[in-house]
Design a protein around this motif. Sequence first.
Motif, PDB file in Angstrom:
ATOM      1  N   VAL A   1       1.243  -1.365  -0.174  1.00  0.00           N
ATOM      2  CA  VAL A   1       0.004   0.034   0.001  1.00  0.00           C
ATOM      3  C   VAL A   1       0.720   1.376   0.384  1.00  0.00           C
ATOM      4  O   VAL A   1       0.499   2.543  -0.708  1.00  0.00           O
ATOM      5  CB  VAL A   1      -1.083  -0.008   1.021  1.00  0.00           C
ATOM      6  CG1 VAL A   1      -1.194   1.200   1.303  1.00  0.00           C
ATOM      7  CG2 VAL A   1      -1.784  -0.900   1.131  1.00  0.00           C
ATOM      8  N   THR A   2       2.198   1.002   0.580  1.00  0.00           N
ATOM      9  CA  THR A   2       2.131   2.402   0.889  1.00  0.00           C
ATOM     10  C   THR A   2       3.597   2.619  -0.813  1.00  0.00           C
ATOM     11  O   THR A   2       3.742   4.001  -0.904  1.00  0.00           O
ATOM     12  CB  THR A   2       3.812   1.695   2.086  1.00  0.00           C
ATOM     13  OG1 THR A   2       3.191   1.695   2.807  1.00  0.00           O
ATOM     14  CG2 THR A   2       4.656   2.995   1.946  1.00  0.00           C
ATOM     15  N   LEU A   3       3.593   1.850  -1.242  1.00  0.00           N
ATOM     16  CA  LEU A   3       4.336   1.669  -2.324  1.00  0.00           C
ATOM     17  C   LEU A   3       3.253   2.279  -3.536  1.00  0.00           C
ATOM     18  O   LEU A   3       3.261   3.645  -4.425  1.00  0.00           O
ATOM     19  CB  LEU A   3       4.832   0.349  -2.811  1.00  0.00           C
ATOM     20  CG  LEU A   3       6.233   0.105  -2.133  1.00  0.00           C
ATOM     21  CD1 LEU A   3       6.869  -1.485  -2.690  1.00  0.00           C
ATOM     22  CD2 LEU A   3       7.911   1.000  -2.426  1.00  0.00           C
ATOM     23  N   PHE A   4       2.218   1.493  -3.545  1.00  0.00           N
ATOM     24  CA  PHE A   4       1.394   2.377  -4.334  1.00  0.00           C
ATOM     25  C   PHE A   4       1.061   3.664  -4.878  1.00  0.00           C
ATOM     26  O   PHE A   4       1.058   4.324  -5.708  1.00  0.00           O
ATOM     27  CB  PHE A   4      -0.022   1.522  -3.551  1.00  0.00           C
ATOM     28  CG  PHE A   4      -0.756   1.795  -5.116  1.00  0.00           C
ATOM     29  CD1 PHE A   4      -1.029   1.882  -6.540  1.00  0.00           C
ATOM     30  CD2 PHE A   4      -2.208   2.506  -4.184  1.00  0.00           C
ATOM     31  CE1 PHE A   4      -2.430   2.199  -6.878  1.00  0.00           C
ATOM     32  CE2 PHE A   4      -3.388   3.275  -4.810  1.00  0.00           C
ATOM     33  CZ  PHE A   4      -3.557   3.099  -6.254  1.00  0.00           C
ATOM     34  N   LEU A   5       1.121   3.260  -3.049  1.00  0.00           N
ATOM     35  CA  LEU A   5      -0.164   5.419  -2.470  1.00  0.00           C
ATOM     36  C   LEU A   5       2.149   6.188  -2.984  1.00  0.00           C
ATOM     37  O   LEU A   5       1.652   7.677  -3.035  1.00  0.00           O
ATOM     38  CB  LEU A   5      -0.148   5.530  -1.217  1.00  0.00           C
ATOM     39  CG  LEU A   5      -1.097   5.545  -0.596  1.00  0.00           C
ATOM     40  CD1 LEU A   5      -1.314   5.362   0.917  1.00  0.00           C
ATOM     41  CD2 LEU A   5      -2.007   5.425  -1.871  1.00  0.00           C
TER      42      LEU A   5
END
Length: 54
Positions: A19-23
């Motif tokens: 999720v962090t990488l996506f954001l």
Amino acid sequence: MDYPVFAQLLGNFGFPIAVTLFLLVKLEKKMEHLESAIHTLSKAVTAIKAKERR
């Protein structure tokens, strides 16, 4: 490391990392646009100050 331990670690930390990488990827373009807008605003303020000094 045993497979169950690895699977548990991936389950616990894999989703938040994904999720962090996506954001970060999604917000990168918005940050670039924001940076551009700040530079444009800075140039405009500098130009206004230069006109006021004349």
